[in-house]
Write an enzyme that holds these catalytic residues in place. Sequence first.
Site, PDB file in Angstrom:
ATOM      1  N   ARG A  77       0.827  -1.219   0.000  1.00  0.00           N
ATOM      2  CA  ARG A  77       0.000   0.000   0.000  1.00  0.00           C
ATOM      3  C   ARG A  77       0.853   1.257   0.000  1.00  0.00           C
ATOM      4  O   ARG A  77       0.409   2.300  -0.477  1.00  0.00           O
ATOM      5  CB  ARG A  77      -0.998  -0.033   1.161  1.00  0.00           C
ATOM      6  CG  ARG A  77      -2.081  -1.108   0.948  1.00  0.00           C
ATOM      7  CD  ARG A  77      -3.104  -1.111   2.050  1.00  0.00           C
ATOM      8  NE  ARG A  77      -2.554  -1.491   3.334  1.00  0.00           N
ATOM      9  CZ  ARG A  77      -2.472  -2.732   3.804  1.00  0.00           C
ATOM     10  NH1 ARG A  77      -2.920  -3.741   3.077  1.00  0.00           N
ATOM     11  NH2 ARG A  77      -1.944  -2.987   4.977  1.00  0.00           N
ATOM     12  N   GLU A 114       4.811 -10.159  14.960  1.00  0.00           N
ATOM     13  CA  GLU A 114       4.279 -10.697  16.209  1.00  0.00           C
ATOM     14  C   GLU A 114       4.598 -12.199  16.296  1.00  0.00           C
ATOM     15  O   GLU A 114       5.011 -12.701  17.334  1.00  0.00           O
ATOM     16  CB  GLU A 114       2.765 -10.457  16.263  1.00  0.00           C
ATOM     17  CG  GLU A 114       2.199 -10.643  17.649  1.00  0.00           C
ATOM     18  CD  GLU A 114       0.710 -10.348  17.688  1.00  0.00           C
ATOM     19  OE1 GLU A 114       0.157  -9.916  16.661  1.00  0.00           O
ATOM     20  OE2 GLU A 114       0.117 -10.575  18.762  1.00  0.00           O
TER      21      GLU A 114
HETATM   22  P1  AMP Z   1       4.239  -2.328  11.647  1.00  0.00           P
HETATM   23  O1  AMP Z   1       5.490  -2.912  11.081  1.00  0.00           O
HETATM   24  O2  AMP Z   1       3.703  -3.046  12.816  1.00  0.00           O
HETATM   25  O3  AMP Z   1       4.376  -0.839  11.893  1.00  0.00           O
HETATM   26  O4  AMP Z   1       3.119  -2.508  10.556  1.00  0.00           O
HETATM   27  C1  AMP Z   1       3.079  -1.679   9.454  1.00  0.00           C
HETATM   28  C2  AMP Z   1       2.756  -2.413   8.193  1.00  0.00           C
HETATM   29  O5  AMP Z   1       1.712  -3.360   8.374  1.00  0.00           O
HETATM   30  C3  AMP Z   1       2.272  -1.435   7.153  1.00  0.00           C
HETATM   31  O6  AMP Z   1       2.877  -1.785   5.916  1.00  0.00           O
HETATM   32  C4  AMP Z   1       0.779  -1.594   7.132  1.00  0.00           C
HETATM   33  O7  AMP Z   1       0.327  -1.678   5.802  1.00  0.00           O
HETATM   34  C5  AMP Z   1       0.495  -2.887   7.858  1.00  0.00           C
HETATM   35  N1  AMP Z   1      -0.423  -2.705   9.007  1.00  0.00           N
HETATM   36  C6  AMP Z   1      -0.126  -2.900  10.301  1.00  0.00           C
HETATM   37  N2  AMP Z   1      -1.189  -2.719  11.094  1.00  0.00           N
HETATM   38  C7  AMP Z   1      -2.197  -2.364  10.260  1.00  0.00           C
HETATM   39  C8  AMP Z   1      -3.572  -2.027  10.455  1.00  0.00           C
HETATM   40  N3  AMP Z   1      -4.135  -1.991  11.679  1.00  0.00           N
HETATM   41  N4  AMP Z   1      -4.307  -1.725   9.380  1.00  0.00           N
HETATM   42  C9  AMP Z   1      -3.769  -1.730   8.141  1.00  0.00           C
HETATM   43  N5  AMP Z   1      -2.496  -2.057   7.891  1.00  0.00           N
HETATM   44  C10 AMP Z   1      -1.707  -2.368   8.931  1.00  0.00           C
END
Ligand code: AMP
Length: 189
Positions: A77, A114
Amino acid sequence: MDSSHDQHPHDEHVSASVAALVAAAVRDVPDWPSPGIGFKDIAPLLADPTAFSAVVAELSRAARASGATAVAGIEARGFMLAAPVAERCGLPFLPVRKAGKMPPPVLHREYELEYGTAAVELRSDLVGAGDRVFVVDDVLATGGTAEAACALVTEAGASVAQVAVLMELRALGGRDKLPGLDVLALLTV
Ligand code: AMP
């Protein structure tokens, strides 16, 4: 209930109307793709030409103000937001892809999920010393993905001009994984 104005202090310069457009156009999907996850669905925003254009314009302003020499988007995205920003700013677009999708030469970075690990890659022949990269994704959650993308930029010899996301999920503390970096969220919830 209305969290559209609940922005991080560093984000004061984001226009309130863009934050409101993001709040209105991004759909919250509870318990998807698994129980306990509140998924932020940006598809309605991409399908709304007015909102999409306002977001691209705001991110482009930020990219120019950051002195960026290139715009990186994180698969998948992040691509949808970063590519029009790069084109609008007349800057190179750099895909940060999931591992194994791009031919060499690539830099590779693993990061923790996770459950388990994931890895992202950046082409090392397209960016280097002297570059300032504006790194774009849709959502900043725990910050692991953005941290890995920024590590690739640094490993390539470039620097991170700014990390920009549509939405920051503050409770997950993603900013803490990006110490010393300038993080812009169009909306913080
Ligand atoms: P993080 O590495 O945990 O910051 O997760 C970020 C990545 O996971 C991004 O590329 C987002 O597209 C996706 N992502 C994580 N949590 C969400 C969420 N609640 N809704 C949509 N996309 C998410």
